[in-house]
Design a protein around this motif. Structure first.
Motif, PDB file in Angstrom:
ATOM      1  N   GLU A 197      22.457 -40.959  23.551  1.00 42.40           N
ATOM      2  CA  GLU A 197      23.181 -42.155  23.968  1.00 42.40           C
ATOM      3  C   GLU A 197      24.338 -42.394  23.010  1.00 42.40           C
ATOM      4  N   THR A 198      25.328 -43.137  23.480  1.00 43.41           N
ATOM      5  CA  THR A 198      26.434 -43.525  22.612  1.00 43.41           C
ATOM      6  C   THR A 198      25.910 -44.499  21.556  1.00 43.41           C
ATOM      7  N   THR A 199      26.553 -44.481  20.390  1.00 49.15           N
ATOM      8  CA  THR A 199      26.092 -45.319  19.279  1.00 49.15           C
ATOM      9  C   THR A 199      27.071 -46.429  18.917  1.00 49.15           C
ATOM     10  N   GLY A 200      28.309 -46.315  19.359  1.00 47.72           N
ATOM     11  CA  GLY A 200      29.333 -47.242  18.905  1.00 47.72           C
ATOM     12  C   GLY A 200      29.907 -46.843  17.557  1.00 47.72           C
ATOM     13  N   ILE A 201      29.416 -45.746  16.992  1.00 45.32           N
ATOM     14  CA  ILE A 201      29.911 -45.237  15.711  1.00 45.32           C
ATOM     15  C   ILE A 201      30.942 -44.157  16.008  1.00 45.32           C
ATOM     16  N   CYS A 202      32.194 -44.408  15.633  1.00 40.24           N
ATOM     17  CA  CYS A 202      33.273 -43.457  15.897  1.00 40.24           C
ATOM     18  C   CYS A 202      33.855 -42.924  14.598  1.00 40.24           C
ATOM     19  N   ILE A 203      34.253 -41.669  14.656  1.00 42.85           N
ATOM     20  CA  ILE A 203      34.925 -41.035  13.525  1.00 42.85           C
ATOM     21  C   ILE A 203      36.215 -40.406  14.045  1.00 42.85           C
ATOM     22  N   LYS A 244      29.931 -23.320  10.171  1.00 41.20           N
ATOM     23  CA  LYS A 244      28.821 -24.271  10.024  1.00 41.20           C
ATOM     24  C   LYS A 244      28.937 -25.389  11.055  1.00 41.20           C
ATOM     25  N   PRO A 245      27.809 -25.844  11.612  1.00 43.94           N
ATOM     26  CA  PRO A 245      27.868 -26.990  12.523  1.00 43.94           C
ATOM     27  C   PRO A 245      28.366 -28.222  11.775  1.00 43.94           C
ATOM     28  N   PHE A 246      29.253 -28.974  12.426  1.00 46.41           N
ATOM     29  CA  PHE A 246      29.833 -30.166  11.824  1.00 46.41           C
ATOM     30  C   PHE A 246      28.934 -31.367  12.114  1.00 46.41           C
ATOM     31  N   LYS A 247      28.654 -32.136  11.062  1.00 49.27           N
ATOM     32  CA  LYS A 247      27.876 -33.357  11.225  1.00 49.27           C
ATOM     33  C   LYS A 247      28.732 -34.531  10.783  1.00 49.27           C
ATOM     34  N   GLY A 248      28.829 -35.527  11.656  1.00 54.09           N
ATOM     35  CA  GLY A 248      29.570 -36.734  11.345  1.00 54.09           C
ATOM     36  C   GLY A 248      28.632 -37.831  10.892  1.00 54.09           C
ATOM     37  N   PHE A 249      29.170 -38.740  10.082  1.00 49.45           N
ATOM     38  CA  PHE A 249      28.392 -39.864   9.560  1.00 49.45           C
ATOM     39  C   PHE A 249      29.131 -41.161   9.817  1.00 49.45           C
ATOM     40  N   GLY A 250      28.383 -42.223   9.979  1.00 44.92           N
ATOM     41  CA  GLY A 250      28.993 -43.526  10.147  1.00 44.92           C
ATOM     42  C   GLY A 250      27.926 -44.597  10.241  1.00 44.92           C
ATOM     43  N   ALA A 251      28.387 -45.830  10.385  1.00 42.29           N
ATOM     44  CA  ALA A 251      27.480 -46.971  10.493  1.00 42.29           C
ATOM     45  C   ALA A 251      28.000 -47.917  11.554  1.00 42.29           C
ATOM     46  N   CYS A 252      27.084 -48.611  12.194  1.00 38.35           N
ATOM     47  CA  CYS A 252      27.486 -49.652  13.136  1.00 38.35           C
ATOM     48  C   CYS A 252      28.180 -50.762  12.366  1.00 38.35           C
ATOM     49  N   TYR A 253      29.060 -51.452  13.031  1.00 33.98           N
ATOM     50  CA  TYR A 253      29.871 -52.488  12.396  1.00 33.98           C
ATOM     51  C   TYR A 253      29.027 -53.528  11.680  1.00 33.98           C
ATOM     52  N   ASP A 254      27.912 -53.922  12.259  1.00 35.80           N
ATOM     53  CA  ASP A 254      27.097 -54.991  11.686  1.00 35.80           C
ATOM     54  C   ASP A 254      25.960 -54.488  10.793  1.00 35.80           C
ATOM     55  N   ALA A 255      25.886 -53.176  10.576  1.00 33.81           N
ATOM     56  CA  ALA A 255      24.774 -52.636   9.786  1.00 33.81           C
ATOM     57  C   ALA A 255      25.260 -51.529   8.867  1.00 33.81           C
ATOM     58  N   ILE A 256      26.196 -51.868   7.982  1.00 34.21           N
ATOM     59  CA  ILE A 256      26.808 -50.843   7.130  1.00 34.21           C
ATOM     60  C   ILE A 256      25.785 -50.154   6.222  1.00 34.21           C
ATOM     61  N   SER A 257      24.659 -50.795   5.991  1.00 34.40           N
ATOM     62  CA  SER A 257      23.648 -50.166   5.142  1.00 34.40           C
ATOM     63  C   SER A 257      22.869 -49.091   5.887  1.00 34.40           C
ATOM     64  N   ASP A 258      23.010 -49.019   7.209  1.00 34.78           N
ATOM     65  CA  ASP A 258      22.287 -48.041   8.012  1.00 34.78           C
ATOM     66  C   ASP A 258      23.207 -46.894   8.420  1.00 34.78           C
ATOM     67  N   ILE A 259      23.467 -45.979   7.495  1.00 28.96           N
ATOM     68  CA  ILE A 259      24.312 -44.828   7.772  1.00 28.96           C
ATOM     69  C   ILE A 259      23.521 -43.829   8.608  1.00 28.96           C
ATOM     70  N   ASP A 261      14.748 -39.625  12.554  1.00 31.51           N
ATOM     71  CA  ASP A 261      15.539 -39.081  11.449  1.00 31.51           C
ATOM     72  C   ASP A 261      17.001 -39.489  11.601  1.00 31.51           C
ATOM     73  N   ASP A 262      17.498 -40.369  10.714  1.00 27.44           N
ATOM     74  CA  ASP A 262      18.893 -40.792  10.755  1.00 27.44           C
ATOM     75  C   ASP A 262      19.837 -39.746  10.168  1.00 27.44           C
ATOM     76  N   ASN A 263      19.278 -38.695   9.570  1.00 28.11           N
ATOM     77  CA  ASN A 263      20.095 -37.682   8.924  1.00 28.11           C
ATOM     78  C   ASN A 263      19.499 -36.294   9.182  1.00 28.11           C
ATOM     79  N   PRO A 264      19.601 -35.778  10.415  1.00 30.81           N
ATOM     80  CA  PRO A 264      19.008 -34.471  10.717  1.00 30.81           C
ATOM     81  C   PRO A 264      19.663 -33.356   9.915  1.00 30.81           C
ATOM     82  N   GLY A 283      23.729 -39.961  10.809  1.00 34.22           N
ATOM     83  CA  GLY A 283      24.426 -38.697  10.970  1.00 34.22           C
ATOM     84  C   GLY A 283      24.101 -38.092  12.321  1.00 34.22           C
ATOM     85  N   SER A 284      25.041 -37.322  12.847  1.00 33.39           N
ATOM     86  CA  SER A 284      24.800 -36.644  14.113  1.00 33.39           C
ATOM     87  C   SER A 284      25.653 -35.390  14.209  1.00 33.39           C
TER      88      SER A 284
END
Length: 151
Positions: free
Chosen positions: A126-132, A67-82, A111-114, A84-85
């Protein structure tokens, strides 16, 4: 790129991630914007044009279940905006195959959650600054996309 060209961890996904991280690191540390040339240098092929603005090799990873792997995260200043990619930029890979991946997103994608990799916008990743952080041993397949300018 194939398994074990530069590294030999016993895990081909980890080896490829390390090669990509090194090539991308060469570009940033040396101040040049030539991802194609850095990757060509890793492979011993120095015939590519010297000047371009590519700095990122986007990758898709697949779980051992295929299955394709999808990661999730939020920017440091916007934890309510999760967000996925399915698409990632390799930031670092240590000797134990622990990889730091940055989520790549197209800012025009509503779509924040494709649901699937093909439903996610990729025209302007583009890079998001969201790292896992992931264990590369957990993946059985990697797809490298053409190099882009994502920074």
């Amino acid at each position: 790129m194939s398994c074990g060209k530069e590294f030999n961890t016993g895990n081909c996904v980890c080896d490829i991630l390390k090669e990509i991280a090194d090539a991308q690191s060469d570009i940033i540390e040396n101040g040049c914007v030539n991802c194609e040339q850095s990757i060509a240098d890793l492979l011993g092929d120095n015939t590519l044009p010297a000047a371009n603005e590519l700095d990122t090799v986007p990758v898709l990873l697949y779980t051992k279940e295929g299955k394709p792997f999808k990661g999730f995260g939020a920017c440091y200043d916007a934890i309510s905006d999760i967000e996925g990619s399915f698409y990632f930029r390799v930031k670092d890979v240590d000797d134990d195959c622990c990889a730091t991946l940055e989520l790549l997103r197209d800012p025009n994608d509503p779509d924040d959650n494709p649901e699937t990799p093909v439903s996610q916008f990729t025209g302007n990743l583009e890079t998001t600054g969201i790292c896992i952080t992931v264990d590369a041993h957990c993946f059985c397949h990697i797809t490298c996309l053409p190099a882009i300018d994502a920074l």
